[in-house]
Design an enzyme around this catalytic site. Structure first.
Site, short mmCIF file in Angstrom:
data_model
loop_
_atom_site.label_atom_id
_atom_site.label_comp_id
_atom_site.label_asym_id
_atom_site.label_seq_id
_atom_site.Cartn_x
_atom_site.Cartn_y
_atom_site.Cartn_z
N ASP A 478 0.75 -1.35 -0.33
CA ASP A 478 -0.02 -0.04 0.17
C ASP A 478 0.94 1.41 -0.03
OD1 ASP A 478 0.89 -0.37 2.60
OD2 ASP A 478 -1.12 -0.18 3.34
C1 LAN Z 1 3.77 -0.62 9.98
C2 LAN Z 1 3.47 0.84 9.56
C3 LAN Z 1 2.79 1.19 8.40
C4 LAN Z 1 2.05 0.02 8.12
C5 LAN Z 1 0.96 0.31 6.92
C6 LAN Z 1 1.42 1.06 5.63
C7 LAN Z 1 0.07 1.49 7.69
C8 LAN Z 1 -0.07 -0.89 6.85
O1 LAN Z 1 -0.99 -0.31 5.82
C9 LAN Z 1 1.21 -1.86 6.10
C10 LAN Z 1 1.95 -2.07 7.43
C11 LAN Z 1 2.85 -1.28 7.88
C12 LAN Z 1 3.91 -1.01 6.95
C13 LAN Z 1 3.36 -1.39 9.40
C14 LAN Z 1 3.82 -2.91 9.64
C15 LAN Z 1 4.37 -3.08 11.19
C16 LAN Z 1 5.15 -2.11 11.89
C17 LAN Z 1 6.38 -1.85 10.82
C18 LAN Z 1 4.13 -0.69 11.57
C19 LAN Z 1 2.73 -0.84 12.32
C20 LAN Z 1 4.83 0.27 12.21
C21 LAN Z 1 5.68 -0.38 13.51
C22 LAN Z 1 5.45 -1.92 13.00
C23 LAN Z 1 6.74 -2.89 13.64
C24 LAN Z 1 6.45 -4.30 13.44
C25 LAN Z 1 7.15 -2.41 15.03
C26 LAN Z 1 8.10 -3.41 15.51
C27 LAN Z 1 7.68 -4.47 16.06
C28 LAN Z 1 7.84 -5.78 15.96
C29 LAN Z 1 6.71 -6.74 16.59
C30 LAN Z 1 9.18 -6.29 15.40
#
Ligand code: LAN
Length: 749
Positions: A478
């Protein structure tokens, strides 16, 4: 900018970062604790952005503060008064958009994008501070001071502990790790905040009740012993690719955390013992440290942390690993081979991201791995420590760790789309702001796949955008789509330059087309490489749905709607595939609708967020309230949840429980905007409820055009919440703009 350059260098020196530090300095075994102050002077903080890389600088020198003045954005992020004039009161939605944009424009960073704090999770900052402590790169006093202030501000007001995320109840993950972090940055054990937190920690049973990730970090610090950590064998990386549980099939975040964890577990590495570590051994436990049976407590866990209890299968596997595999079969040959391959994979991740790494968890762990392997003065360690600064953020409360190294491309894409939906892209008033954002997106497009893509199990990314910046460089279905959508919108608007040529647009589309799953849906970073059954190996306890990629209405919608837009302008590029993609995606969206009519959101809270996307998907193929039973049911679901005051309000509890739950603080501007966008896109026939919602958004707008922060907006892995502060601008603007263009003659106030 001289002052900025000097400040950066000064910071580099005080951080012990590469430029000035020799390996002899780093060998200093006396880990100094920072000189903690009551507070820093907020007027000395500056955010710098170079190539989309954000770092906060503290200017100790008065001259430097004059040469590098604070911007509106700096002041806004730091919670300082902006003293902006009151704008003429908006009497219609389009004027409210203009007022909102007048404010939001002030937050645009000079490179053309928007940034903001991206906090929420309470387990990230400890990783960064621990990594710096064990690699003997203690944080400078101004970081330490603001870390202390942030954690004090975020302690649970009742019991003094910390949760998995800022709105959650106290957990052992949050409490043990943040307590330890405070001690590492220099807070004394007898400080009242610490006394209170410790009492809660002890009441919850002490640190042996912490979940796996906390046990891991506390063991690396030397506060626990490795016997208490469930096995993390790097040998798994040696499994042939065809093996169904091979780690390359796991969700990217899990495998990238598992990787450095497995390396350190295998090495049984622990930091050098210091007085502070010895003190913490006394503080974190209820029982006498010397008498703790570490192995017995591998699975001891507090119920608040046990969101996803380990399966009987995993417990059996762990037992077999501890009692049979490790002592009998784990030969030196195997260990060496596994560690060598894990180490190579760590190197590839570091090289592909220039040491930024995927997210702060693996960035902190990879830092420690490099320290263990390459030694204190190594470039790998110095570069890691330098880049770890990019996930730190300063707000009114203090210093926190962002969930990623920023929100640059994502939030910029939504800002552009909001302006487009209001029909204002051709208005010269907003052109400079929009041109700058287009330039930023142009600069941030990823131009090549990673080196050795297959060897390090990466998904293609040529032509893509990442969520944050191209240094991090991980394409997400996305993120590519929303950025491309914005680029197409602007480049097809008269008066805008074509900065990205057709070939680069085709590259993005080609990558987007790789994201469809057999079901028709899209996932996040990759297509799923294994089924949900892999959750039997979920060892993290605190999260749900982490082991593999899932299918998301949000991601599916983003790709689908962008392909539809692309098709209009380039009808001859991969036409059949795109048509087929769209048909299958829409079919999946329909199949994913819940019986109550809503869709479950995975990245925003919760049904309101995903229902907006799903309705947008349906609308993009002409399915609206009148002609589609799916769209009608989705609208009816939203309407049934509208509150008396015209707003919508969903709590993060909905993500955890899978049921719609109201937020106790009442209507939220962001959620109201999401619901309205869904209803407007679906052409909901009754304008009255829509007007009521629009009125609520307008009433909440401040005289300077801004909206204030309300409850948390985002989520991941069902249980952890994360803030999207720019959503309170982009989505209300979009909702107001859509309303204004759809019903230009309607009066709201
Ligand atoms: C995010 C941030 C953005 C998010 C969107 C683009 C909004 C979504 O539509 C797809 C997934 C994604 C890219 C995403 C995946 C998981 C993330 C990177 C996070 C929520 C921000 C932080 C999180 C990450 C997993 C944090 C670290 C924690 C662990 C469990 C390793």
């Amino acid at each position: 900018m001289m002052a900025r350059k000097q400040a950066t260098e000064a910071l580099a020196v005080s951080n012990g970062s590469p430029k000035k530090r020799s390996s002899a300095d780093n060998d200093n075994h006396d880990v100094k604790r920072p000189r903690l102050q009551e507070s820093t002077d907020k007027a000395r903080w500056r955010l710098s952005s170079e190539g989309g890389r954000h770092t906060w600088h503290y200017l100790e020198d008065d001259e430097a503060t004059k040469e590098w003045p604070q911007s509106y954005a700096d002041k806004y992020f730091l919670g300082m008064p902006l003293d902006l004039p009151e704008l003429p009161k908006a009497t219609n939605p389009l004027d409210a958009v203009r007022n909102g944009l007048t404010f939001f424009e002030k937050l645009q960073l000079p490179e053309g994008h928007w940034g903001c704090e991206y906090g929420g999770p309470m387990f990230l900052l400890p990783g960064v501070v621990i990594a710096r402590y064990v690699t003997k790169n203690p944080v400078p006093w101004y970081y330490a001071t603001e870390i202390k202030n942030y954690l004090f501000a975020r302690a649970n007001p009742v019991d003094g502990g910390w949760g998995l995320h800022i709105e959650g109840e106290s957990t052992m993950l949050g409490t043990t790790l943040n307590y330890t972090t405070l001690r590492l940055v220099g807070v004394e054990a007898d400080h009242p905040v610490m006394v209170k937190a410790r009492a809660t920690m002890h009441k919850m049973g002490g640190a042996i009740y912490a979940p796996h990730w906390a046990k891991f970090w506390l063991t690396v610090l030397g506060i626990m012993k490795w016997e208490i950590v469930n096995p993390v064998p790097p040998e798994l990386w040696l499994l042939p690719d065809w093996v169904p549980i091979a780690p390359w099939r796991w969700w990217i975040h899990m495998r990238q955390v598992f990787l450095p964890m497995s390396y350190l577990w295998s090495k049984k590495w622990q930091a050098e013992e210091t007085d502070l570590i010895r003190e913490l051994r006394n503080e974190l436990f209820v029982e006498d440290w010397n008498k703790i049976d570490w192995a017995e407590n591998r699975n001891t866990i507090h119920p608040n942390d046990n969101y996803h209890p380990k399966t009987a299968f995993l417990n059996t596997v762990n037992w077999l690993l501890v009692n049979i595999w490790n002592p009998v079969f784990r030969t030196k040959y195997l260990v060496d081979k596994a560690e060598a391959w894990a180490s190579e994979l760590i190197d590839m991740e570091d090289e592909n991201t220039d040491y930024s790494d995927l997210a702060p968890v693996n960035a902190a762990m990879n830092t420690v791995c490099c320290y263990v392997r390459d030694g204190p003065g190594a470039y790998s360690v110095r570069r890691h420590v330098e880049r770890l600064d990019e996930v730190l953020w300063v707000n009114a409360e203090g210093m926190l760790c962002n969930g990623t190294n920023g929100v640059q491309c994502w939030d910029t894409a939504f800002a552009i789309q909001a302006i487009m939906d209001a029909g204002l892209t051709e208005d010269p008033r907003w052109r400079p702001m929009l041109i700058k954002s287009l330039e930023f997106l142009e600069d941030q497009q990823i131009r090549e796949n990673v080196k050795d893509q297959d060897k390090c199990y990466r998904h293609p990314r040529k032509g893509a955008w990442a969520f944050s910046n191209k240094d991090q460089g991980y394409a997400v279905s996305d993120c590519v789509s929303e950025a491309l959508k914005s680029v197409i919108i602007l480049q097809k608007t008269p008066g805008f330059p074509t900065l990205i040529d057709d070939q680069r647009i085709f590259d993005a589309v080609d990558t987007m087309l790789t994201y469809q799953n057999p079901s028709g849906a899209c996932s996040s970073y990759e297509t799923p490489r294994a089924g949900q059954w892999m959750e039997v190996l979920n060892a993290a306890e605190v999260f749900g749905n982490i082991m593999v990629e899932y299918e998301y209405p949000e991601c599916t919608t983003a790709v689908l709607t962008t392909l539809s837009l692309f098709k209009k302008h380039w009808p001859n590029h991969r036409t059949a595939e795109i048509d087929n993609f769209i048909t299958r995606a829409v079919k999946w969206i329909k199949s994913n609708q819940k019986p109550h009519g809503g869709w479950y959101g995975n990245w925003g809270i919760c049904f309101t967020y995903a229902t907006m996307f799903a309705l947008e998907s349906l609308a993009s193929v002409g399915e609206t309230y009148k002609n589609s039973k799916y769209a009608k049911k989705g609208c009816d679901f939203l309407i049934a949840k509208q509150r008396e005051d015209g707003g919508w309000s969903e709590s993060y509890k909905a993500c955890e429980t899978g049921k719609y739950v109201e937020h106790p603080t009442g209507s939220q501007v962001v959620m109201t905007a999401w619901a309205l966008i869904g209803l407007i896109k679906a052409k909901y026939p009754d304008i009255e409820p829509i007007k009521k919602g629009i009125k609520l958004i307008m009433d909440r707008q401040q005289p300077n055009g801004e909206w204030l922060q309300e409850a948390i907006e985002g989520v991941f892995n069902k249980s952890c919440m994360i803030s999207y502060p720019n959503y309170k601008f982009s989505f209300p603007l979009k909702a107001l703009g859509l309303f204004a263009t759809r019903y230009p003659d309607e009066k709201v106030v």
